[in-house]
Design an enzyme around this catalytic site. Structure first.
Site, PDB file in Angstrom:
ATOM      1  N   HIS A   1     -21.709  29.334  29.742  1.00 49.61           N
ATOM      2  CA  HIS A   1     -20.615  28.160  29.410  1.00 49.61           C
ATOM      3  C   HIS A   1     -21.121  26.937  28.910  1.00 49.61           C
ATOM      4  CE1 HIS A   1     -17.736  31.169  30.753  1.00 49.61           C
ATOM      5  NE2 HIS A   1     -16.620  30.657  30.154  1.00 49.61           N
TER       6      HIS A   1
ATOM      7  N   GLU B   1     -14.144  38.167  19.164  1.00 50.80           N
ATOM      8  CA  GLU B   1     -14.539  37.192  18.457  1.00 50.80           C
ATOM      9  C   GLU B   1     -15.144  37.492  17.147  1.00 50.80           C
ATOM     10  OE1 GLU B   1     -14.932  37.652  21.679  1.00 50.80           O
ATOM     11  OE2 GLU B   1     -14.305  35.843  22.666  1.00 50.80           O
TER      12      GLU B   1
END
Lengths: 342, 327
Positions: B129, B60
């Site tokens: 999440h 990322e």
């Protein structure tokens, strides 16, 4: 002091160098050296502030790599970026003025020593955190490939050079970007300036494999070890890597074995490096070496080199005058540049 | 008009902008062959090829930094965060590089990029999440932050974000991808910096965004039943905040409740309350009230999870409390 690595041998005699090119390299290195010496003086005289990291001793890397590139290629630097900016063509005036925090600086006085930028010269920065410049450089290289292969622009053969130090090669971004560069065959040079020390952390205390160029092989990338105190050796490796990248054959990792003649920054007491180590590397001063070569090969005589030095000394004095006499950024523009202007 | 699911509205936006401007490209995890974790890029790899819909390794910080470099050199990247929470790994690239570099460089570079993906609390996805990164990123100078909430605004906002010259953090909500709405067949844009007055009313201004817009609209029935007439405003832009629209509403209602999904501490509402006090204090008849998520990592257990975020019933109660407190 640990046993020094044996520097790879390079037969300078094999370098194809005419007088013009020899003096071009020499001037760039002298410019870098004198500029940094002047920075130290100005810092101690209270003219520039913050963290200032000087490049003395490493000039052969900046000159050897960047002078092997075209002016439309991209350069991405670190916090030790003054000399990369100069090699990339940013004027001494603009770099000095930036260090003085002036509106005429290449980053308009907003960046400072560690954040030199020049879109005009394709200088991508000036990145102060370790490793963060590598992905940015990768993006510039991706852009070249994108223009060439997705947009069909055959003139898009620009190459990007990402400079960083030995300390950075233990950071994840280094490995992540090596992987992606090979995966997508990007036109990029990963130039490691291994000066043996990450501030006070000796390279062999931080890295399980100290020979950084070997790390390229696990990604299937060519990796070279080069005497970073010899501009002709750096130049030869860089030229091959640039040609390779430009031809669409992908990235190259170049480990330049070099040394900084000053502390990490001007705020560093530099207490950990032994005098014996410093002396050994000082004896390999890349500027002295190129001078000797130019004279030996009858490419220049002593008087010519002295004249160049004198001219560049005056050039840097002019840069100081320019910086000193330049205006500060206007307080009215404190908020300018946060967002793009139309 | 065509009935369109929200994720397809986003896909249409990306597709149209890629067709319109060849410098626009998408990168991220599983955006290509797989079509995106929520199918926002489905079919685009086949249409535009592997460089314009670039499947990246799971890296990322590096692929976000790479997008910054591509944007600095003239491309318009759209980074998909498979889940926006993963982009915490790219905090440096989003904050120091995308957000601050245009300023630090003295205007040498601008960074036209979009970072988009699903955020918010879903259904028992666990703490990592279920993030609301808008609160973490709101302090970063140079970023624009947008949250879409309907298929209509999702499409129009994303198109505007892609055309913007600045880095835009574009939040979708993991539970809104299957919302349906008839969309115009003609091209349209929705401006990034304008709040949306969803329901006009005169008694109290309710400010909200993203999925909480729908919680508020559910609560409206209960609020009406109590005899109150609320004005509902979807903020849309979380940075900068549209204080023109908010101010006009406060001058009418003189009362504000903010309903948000981010945590209370350092949240979006905290910032808005401070600014309302600065700008509109004299207009207020009551202290601004906020309903936020609890200051805890989102628990997995369904019951605990529903206690973590604001429920419609609490919104009804809050309005009632505020209206009853008046003299």
């Amino acid at each position: 002091m640990v046993q020094e690595r044996t520097l790879p041998t390079f037969q300078a005699i094999s370098a194809k160098l005419d007088k013009q090119e020899g003096l071009r390299l020499y001037e760039d290195m002298v410019l870098g050296r004198y500029f940094e010496d002047k920075c130290a003086e100005m810092y101690y005289r209270g003219k520039m502030f913050g963290f200032v990291h000087l490049y003395n001793g490493q000039e052969a890397v900046s000159t050897g790599v960047i002078k092997s590139m075209r002016s439309d290629d991209y350069v991405c630097s670190t916090y030790r970026d003054h000399v990369h900016a100069l090699s990339a063509g940013v004027s001494a005036n603009a770099v000095m003025a930036e260090l003085f925090g002036k509106e005429t600086g290449c980053s308009k006085g907003r960046g400072g020593s560690m954040h030199m930028f020049s879109k005009e010269h394709n200088l991508l920065g000036g990145f102060a955190f370790i490793g963060e410049g590598i992905p940015v450089a990768l993006g510039a290289a991706f852009q070249s490939r994108y223009r060439r292969d997705a947009l069909g622009d055959t003139s898009a053969d620009q190459v990007t050079a990402a400079f960083f130090g030995d300390g950075t090669t233990n950071n994840g971004q280094f490995f992540e970007c090596l992987n992606m560069a090979v995966l997508w065959k990007l036109p990029i040079l990963f130039v490691v300036e291994n000066n043996k020390w990450a501030i006070g952390m000796a390279h062999e205390r931080a890295s399980s494999q100290t020979e950084i160029y070997r790390k390229a092989s696990v990604f299937g990338m060519p990796g070279y070890e080069v005497d970073g105190m010899d501009v002709l050796a750096v130049r030869e490796v860089a030229q091959a890597a640039v040609a390779r990248a430009r031809a669409g054959e992908g990235p190259t990792l170049i480990e330049c074995l070099t040394y900084r003649f000053r502390g990490h920054s001007l705020a560093d007491p530099d207490e950990l490096r032994s005098q014996a180590e410093k002396d050994e590397w000082q004896a390999r001063d890349p500027l002295v070496r190129l001078e000797a070569y130019l004279i030996e090969q009858n490419l220049a005589d002593d008087a010519e080199l002295k004249a160049i030095k004198k001219r560049l000394e005056a050039h840097i004095e002019d840069a100081v005058k320019f910086a000193e006499s330049s205006p500060e950024p206007s307080p009215d523009e404190l908020h300018r540049y946060i967002f793009a202007e139309d | 008009m065509a009935e369109t699911l929200l994720f397809n509205a986003l896909r249409e936006a990306v597709d149209e902008e890629m067709g319109r401007d060849e410098t626009v490209f998408v990168l991220g995890e599983d955006v290509g062959h797989y079509g995106g974790s929520y199918k926002v890029t489905k079919g685009l790899y086949e249409k535009y090829g592997p460089l314009r819909v670039l499947d990246t390794p799971i890296a990322e910080n590096s692929f976000t930094g790479m997008a910054v470099g591509a944007a600095m050199t003239g491309l318009r990247p759209i980074v998909e965060g498979m889940n926006m929470g993963f982009l915490l790994l790219a905090f440096n690239q989003i904050a120091n590089n995308a957000g601050m570099l245009p300023y630090t460089s003295g205007g040498n570079y601008h960074i036209p990029m979009v970072i988009r993906g699903p955020g918010g609390v879903g259904r028992q996805l666990g703490a990592e999440h279920s993030q609301r990164l808008e609160a973490y990123f709101q302090a970063v100078p140079g970023l624009k932050i947008v949250a879409c909430s309907t298929p209509y605004n999702a499409k129009g906002l994303l198109k505007s974000a892609i055309r913007d010259k600045n880095p835009v953090l574009f939040f979708e909500h993991v539970l809104l991808y299957n919302l349906k709405e008839d969309l115009p067949s003609d091209e349209y844009l929705v401006p990034l910096d304008k709040a949306d007055v969803v329901r006009s009313g005169k008694d109290v201004t309710i400010l909200t965004y993203s999925r909480m817009r729908h919680h508020v609209l559910q609560a409206v029935k209960g609020i009406e039943a109590q005899g109150f007439d609320p004005e509902v405003i979807d903020l849309i832009s979380l940075k900068p905040i549209d204080y023109d629209t908010i101010g006009a509403s406060i001058r009418k209602t003189h009362r504000v409740i903010i309903v948000e999904e981010c945590m209370r501490t350092g949240g979006i509402a905290a910032e808005i309350i401070a600014s309302i006090n600065d700008r509109f204090f004299d207009e207020l008849d009551a202290p601004v009230m906020r309903l936020s998520s609890q200051d805890i990592p989102t628990p997995y257990n369904g019951r605990l999870e529903s206690l973590t975020i604001v429920q419609p019933k609490q919104i009804v109660e809050a309005v009632e409390k505020m209206m009853m407190a008046q003299v």
